[in-house]
Motif scaffolding. Structure first.
Motif, short mmCIF file in Angstrom:
data_model
loop_
_atom_site.label_atom_id
_atom_site.label_comp_id
_atom_site.label_asym_id
_atom_site.label_seq_id
_atom_site.Cartn_x
_atom_site.Cartn_y
_atom_site.Cartn_z
N ARG A 48 0.82 -1.21 0.00
CA ARG A 48 0.00 0.00 0.00
C ARG A 48 0.86 1.26 0.00
NH1 ARG A 48 -3.24 2.31 -2.25
NH2 ARG A 48 -5.02 3.31 -1.31
N LEU A 49 1.91 1.29 0.80
CA LEU A 49 2.81 2.46 0.81
C LEU A 49 3.44 2.64 -0.57
CD1 LEU A 49 4.24 4.77 2.26
CD2 LEU A 49 5.99 3.10 2.97
N SER A 50 3.86 1.54 -1.18
CA SER A 50 4.43 1.61 -2.52
C SER A 50 3.43 2.18 -3.52
CB SER A 50 4.89 0.22 -2.96
OG SER A 50 5.37 0.25 -4.27
N GLU A 51 2.17 1.75 -3.42
CA GLU A 51 1.13 2.27 -4.32
C GLU A 51 0.95 3.78 -4.13
OE1 GLU A 51 -1.52 -1.82 -4.56
OE2 GLU A 51 -2.24 -0.16 -3.33
N HIS A 52 0.92 4.23 -2.89
CA HIS A 52 0.80 5.67 -2.64
C HIS A 52 1.98 6.42 -3.25
CE1 HIS A 52 -2.74 5.87 -0.09
NE2 HIS A 52 -2.30 4.86 0.63
N ASN A 53 3.18 5.91 -3.04
CA ASN A 53 4.37 6.62 -3.51
C ASN A 53 4.58 6.52 -5.01
OD1 ASN A 53 5.21 7.92 -1.18
ND2 ASN A 53 6.20 6.07 -0.41
N ARG A 54 3.92 5.58 -5.68
CA ARG A 54 3.98 5.51 -7.15
C ARG A 54 2.84 6.28 -7.81
NH1 ARG A 54 4.19 -0.61 -8.40
NH2 ARG A 54 2.96 -0.59 -6.52
N GLY A 55 1.97 6.90 -7.01
CA GLY A 55 0.92 7.73 -7.56
C GLY A 55 -0.34 6.99 -7.94
N HIS A 56 -0.57 5.81 -7.39
CA HIS A 56 -1.74 5.01 -7.74
C HIS A 56 -3.02 5.47 -7.04
CE1 HIS A 56 0.57 1.26 -9.31
NE2 HIS A 56 1.17 2.38 -9.64
N THR A 57 -2.91 6.37 -6.07
CA THR A 57 -4.07 6.86 -5.34
C THR A 57 -4.25 8.33 -5.64
OG1 THR A 57 -3.61 5.25 -3.59
CG2 THR A 57 -5.11 7.06 -3.04
#
Length: 102
Positions: A48-57
């Motif tokens: 989840r942190l990776s998704e946030h930091n890759r701009g997925h949210t």
């Protein structure tokens, strides 16, 4: 999850322990470059942190990068969701800002 502003004079001093990926977690992220927090739930905090930091949210994309300042483990999604909703109230946000960001 939901992003909200923090007071710019607060700084994080929490260190986060290594995470496991069983159960459900309520997490609080803090933007490294903006006075903002994000509260969410997940069953895999690393992903989840990776998704946030890759701009997925969409709601967190503009405020990257993020780091974890708080994680709570809950036995199931229902309990995690109750805690997430509490932390998103005015009382919960006040707690986050006063307790987590000193």
């Amino acid at each position: 999850g939901h992003a909200f502003e923090s007071h710019p004079d607060h700084h994080t001093s929490q260190t986060v322990q290594p995470f496991m990926t069983d159960g459900y977690y309520v997490y609080v992220l803090k933007s490294e470059n903006y006075p903002r927090f994000y509260i969410g739930i997940t069953n895999d905090i690393h992903r989840r942190l990776s998704e946030h930091n890759r701009g997925h949210t969409r709601s967190t994309r503009m405020y990257r990068p993020w780091h974890v300042v708080w994680v709570e483990k809950h036995p199931d999604r229902k309990e995690a969701r109750k805690r997430e909703l509490y932390l998103k109230t005015g009382v919960g946000r006040t707690w986050i800002q006063s307790f987590l960001v000193r």
